[in-house]
Write a protein that holds these residues in place. Structure first.
Motif, PDB file in Angstrom:
ATOM      1  N   UNK A  48      28.381 -70.993 -34.272  1.00  0.00           N
ATOM      2  CA  UNK A  48      29.788 -70.688 -34.595  1.00  0.00           C
ATOM      3  C   UNK A  48      30.316 -71.964 -35.528  1.00  0.00           C
ATOM      4  N   UNK A  49      30.846 -71.160 -36.583  1.00  0.00           N
ATOM      5  CA  UNK A  49      31.220 -72.256 -37.674  1.00  0.00           C
ATOM      6  C   UNK A  49      32.732 -72.522 -37.896  1.00  0.00           C
ATOM      7  N   UNK A  50      33.415 -71.258 -37.817  1.00  0.00           N
ATOM      8  CA  UNK A  50      35.004 -71.515 -37.748  1.00  0.00           C
ATOM      9  C   UNK A  50      35.494 -69.929 -37.158  1.00  0.00           C
ATOM     10  N   UNK A  51      36.898 -70.244 -36.629  1.00  0.00           N
ATOM     11  CA  UNK A  51      37.508 -68.964 -36.239  1.00  0.00           C
ATOM     12  C   UNK A  51      38.816 -68.941 -36.919  1.00  0.00           C
ATOM     13  N   UNK A  52      39.020 -68.178 -37.843  1.00  0.00           N
ATOM     14  CA  UNK A  52      40.150 -68.333 -38.721  1.00  0.00           C
ATOM     15  C   UNK A  52      40.994 -67.146 -38.340  1.00  0.00           C
ATOM     16  N   UNK A  53      42.114 -67.260 -37.471  1.00  0.00           N
ATOM     17  CA  UNK A  53      43.115 -66.232 -37.224  1.00  0.00           C
ATOM     18  C   UNK A  53      42.341 -64.962 -36.613  1.00  0.00           C
ATOM     19  N   UNK A  54      41.309 -65.264 -35.807  1.00  0.00           N
ATOM     20  CA  UNK A  54      40.677 -64.194 -35.181  1.00  0.00           C
ATOM     21  C   UNK A  54      39.567 -63.431 -36.151  1.00  0.00           C
ATOM     22  N   UNK A  55      39.187 -64.131 -37.166  1.00  0.00           N
ATOM     23  CA  UNK A  55      37.896 -63.807 -37.804  1.00  0.00           C
ATOM     24  C   UNK A  55      36.885 -64.889 -37.932  1.00  0.00           C
ATOM     25  N   UNK A  56      35.691 -64.661 -37.211  1.00  0.00           N
ATOM     26  CA  UNK A  56      34.872 -65.490 -36.844  1.00  0.00           C
ATOM     27  C   UNK A  56      33.779 -65.597 -38.150  1.00  0.00           C
ATOM     28  N   UNK A  57      33.304 -67.011 -38.382  1.00  0.00           N
ATOM     29  CA  UNK A  57      32.221 -67.253 -39.327  1.00  0.00           C
ATOM     30  C   UNK A  57      31.101 -67.860 -38.555  1.00  0.00           C
ATOM     31  N   UNK A  58      29.988 -67.126 -38.454  1.00  0.00           N
ATOM     32  CA  UNK A  58      28.745 -67.394 -37.455  1.00  0.00           C
ATOM     33  C   UNK A  58      27.702 -67.725 -38.448  1.00  0.00           C
ATOM     34  N   UNK A 116      30.574 -62.717 -41.203  1.00  0.00           N
ATOM     35  CA  UNK A 116      31.754 -62.851 -41.034  1.00  0.00           C
ATOM     36  C   UNK A 116      32.717 -61.657 -40.519  1.00  0.00           C
ATOM     37  N   UNK A 117      33.302 -61.801 -39.410  1.00  0.00           N
ATOM     38  CA  UNK A 117      33.664 -60.545 -38.786  1.00  0.00           C
ATOM     39  C   UNK A 117      34.885 -60.782 -37.757  1.00  0.00           C
ATOM     40  N   UNK A 118      35.356 -59.719 -37.340  1.00  0.00           N
ATOM     41  CA  UNK A 118      36.309 -59.818 -36.265  1.00  0.00           C
ATOM     42  C   UNK A 118      36.122 -60.292 -35.076  1.00  0.00           C
ATOM     43  N   UNK A 119      36.671 -61.380 -34.646  1.00  0.00           N
ATOM     44  CA  UNK A 119      36.241 -62.060 -33.193  1.00  0.00           C
ATOM     45  C   UNK A 119      36.039 -61.067 -32.245  1.00  0.00           C
ATOM     46  N   UNK A 120      34.755 -61.240 -31.398  1.00  0.00           N
ATOM     47  CA  UNK A 120      34.342 -60.533 -30.468  1.00  0.00           C
ATOM     48  C   UNK A 120      33.657 -59.164 -30.978  1.00  0.00           C
ATOM     49  N   UNK A 121      33.558 -59.140 -32.447  1.00  0.00           N
ATOM     50  CA  UNK A 121      32.713 -57.659 -32.514  1.00  0.00           C
ATOM     51  C   UNK A 121      31.375 -57.875 -32.220  1.00  0.00           C
ATOM     52  N   UNK A 122      30.651 -56.572 -32.174  1.00  0.00           N
ATOM     53  CA  UNK A 122      29.239 -56.479 -31.880  1.00  0.00           C
ATOM     54  C   UNK A 122      28.501 -57.262 -32.985  1.00  0.00           C
TER      55      UNK A 122
END
Length: 103
Positions: free
Chosen positions: A19-29, A97-103
């Motif tokens: 996990x690199x970042x969570x920006x207002x519910x958008x994750x970067x992994x 890069x996607x919505x947090x919790x997305x598959x």
């Protein structure tokens, strides 16, 4: 602040992530994989960037399956509801890069 040497990242299993970042519910992994994922549909949009290696991205559009071989620097954008699957060709590292919790 973070500095990540993506070419050296590995995981204990295929599609393991850093996990690199969570920006207002958008994750970067950052993901590492040497095996295909599975056909899936995200519940939101996804940006998929190959940072190391090659990945064959299969996707379905209008009932037909298409394939694109992606190399480092290539980007795939999956709109919400787009069915797709990534097949690393050997080891590969991908930034997703996607919505947090997305598959």
């Amino acid at each position: 602040m973070k500095f990540i040497e993506s070419r050296t990242f590995t995981a204990a299993r295929a599609w393991g992530a850093l996990d690199i970042a969570n920006m207002n519910g958008i994750t970067v992994r950052l993901h590492w994989a040497d095996k295909p994922y599975e056909w899936h549909v995200n519940d939101g949009e996804e940006v998929f960037v190959v940072v190391d290696g090659q990945v064959r991205m299969d996707y379905r559009e209008n009932g037909q399956t298409h394939s694109v071989v992606m190399s480092a620097g290539d980007i795939f954008f999956a709109s919400s509801g787009a069915e797709h699957v990534a097949h690393p060709m050997g080891e590969a590292r991908m930034l997703v890069i996607e919505k947090e919790g997305s598959v």
